[in-house]
Enzyme design. Sequence first.
Site, mmCIF file in Angstrom:
data_model
loop_
_atom_site.group_PDB
_atom_site.id
_atom_site.type_symbol
_atom_site.label_atom_id
_atom_site.label_comp_id
_atom_site.label_asym_id
_atom_site.label_seq_id
_atom_site.Cartn_x
_atom_site.Cartn_y
_atom_site.Cartn_z
ATOM 1 N N GLU A 281 37.234 43.252 -8.605
ATOM 2 C CA GLU A 281 37.376 41.808 -8.874
ATOM 3 C C GLU A 281 38.473 41.174 -8.033
ATOM 4 O O GLU A 281 38.442 39.986 -7.769
ATOM 5 C CB GLU A 281 37.688 41.559 -10.361
ATOM 6 C CG GLU A 281 36.439 41.419 -11.198
ATOM 7 C CD GLU A 281 36.696 40.893 -12.614
ATOM 8 O OE1 GLU A 281 37.848 40.632 -12.984
ATOM 9 O OE2 GLU A 281 35.715 40.775 -13.352
ATOM 10 N N HIS A 302 28.106 68.401 -8.190
ATOM 11 C CA HIS A 302 26.757 68.973 -8.293
ATOM 12 C C HIS A 302 25.708 67.875 -8.401
ATOM 13 O O HIS A 302 24.575 68.127 -8.808
ATOM 14 C CB HIS A 302 26.679 69.901 -9.509
ATOM 15 C CG HIS A 302 27.627 71.053 -9.388
ATOM 16 N ND1 HIS A 302 27.257 72.300 -8.940
ATOM 17 C CD2 HIS A 302 28.969 71.115 -9.611
ATOM 18 C CE1 HIS A 302 28.314 73.094 -8.914
ATOM 19 N NE2 HIS A 302 29.371 72.397 -9.321
ATOM 20 N N LYS A 416 29.067 33.564 -15.506
ATOM 21 C CA LYS A 416 29.278 33.043 -16.874
ATOM 22 C C LYS A 416 28.610 31.665 -16.998
ATOM 23 O O LYS A 416 27.904 31.394 -17.970
ATOM 24 C CB LYS A 416 30.777 32.907 -17.192
ATOM 25 C CG LYS A 416 31.514 34.221 -17.418
ATOM 26 C CD LYS A 416 32.986 33.949 -17.823
ATOM 27 C CE LYS A 416 33.814 35.213 -17.943
ATOM 28 N NZ LYS A 416 35.230 34.993 -18.222
#
Length: 432
Positions: A281, A302, A416
């Site tokens: 951010e 792995h 938002k």
Amino acid sequence: MTFQLIRTGILNESFLEIDWLGYSSSVATIHHYLEKINGELTGWLHSPLEKNDDMLDSIQRIASEIKSKADVLVVIGVGGSFLGARAIQNALTPYFGTQENGIQVLYVGQNMSGAYIQQLLNSLKEKEIYVNVISKSGTTMEPALAFRVFRKYMEHRYAKEAQKRIIVTTDAEKGLLKKMAENSCYRHFVIPANIGGRYSVLTPVGLLPIAVAGVDIRRLLEGAKKAAILLKEENLELNEAYRYAVIRHALYKKGYQLELLATFEPSLAKLQEWWKQLFGESEGKGKKGLFPATVSYSTDLHAIGQFIQEGSPILFETLLHFKEITDDCQVPFDHRNEDELNYLSNRSFNEINAISKQGTAIAHAEGGVPVIQLELERLDAYHLGYLIYFFMKSCAMSASLLQVNPFDQPGVEMYKNKMKELLNISYVKFRH
Ligand code: PA5
């Protein structure tokens, strides 16, 4: 804390041909700028050095009350309003069960899953609970919706006592949550106006849940204070946070697009999530920035290890390692030795883990992946406090070197707003 960059198996920063002299003047300029703009979201720079006994006393008083009256603290928050607390809690409390002097801390308000919130409510039926709702703006949709549900739940379950069992952490003056706290007389902690969400773990945002989980918050702040003193140095040569920032920047300039933060202790997975938000951010704007990604070893060796070793050369790796971890387990001797592992008997898992870290560093470095190593003495509150401050300080410098604002998040605000727009449209449609 030690810090180094290796490549091709040897300690070697020269391949990057960093112009340390050139960087040192830009670093000094940014350093002074960040120090000077106090009041505009750089409050975290100095807060560990300030006297905070009153704040700590009241956090500890409420934390003790919660621990004595509840089995679970439900923390409602998203982004910087929960990632830091969850990071420290997970890193320092047992894998199975809870810390001796702490209680369970659970999180909600980070997703819109109806199943998650409903199953959480179901799981709380037999438990006594307190709620800590955390939001700096007091208007973020995910935690606001979760709080609406939990507020009703608490009122239904505890009637008048709900008012005592809801603790609010928000801005001193602004926001709907602040108003709700006032209207309902909830006790409330203040998020300092000059500290943004992802830099707020060492304020009541992180400290209350962390204290309830049973972690020593004074030690955490002592570690941060030590870092704040040592990393106040403007000289690039002597400031390891700035060196980390410069190396990241130099790698970015060389064409690397992704930093992979790797850990060797599964309890650090949530700390990695916190780190990811901090750097993601702060830096990812203006079409710039390294993509912050994380891996947990051995699991990911792995899974994604093949790509790291031999895939597209887009990434460099930062290995985060703690030399001492409190608990350990010895490999037993077995006279049958059918698994041919007796050569490891009487060595400890943590010792083997440390060697696997060395092996990983050498293998990846030999594969051409630049490897940065961050090493701390012990996985405890003090060293985590140090590390958190180290990362925040590096991040502010690193984003500033990219010439982006380390403290805003316009892209998040965009999402938002869009979501709210769409929810309003569908509400209008639904009604007609
Ligand atoms: O770092 C930030 O500022 C953001 O990630 C916020 O913490 C996040 O969006 C939550 O915001 P708020 O605390 O206002 O609910």
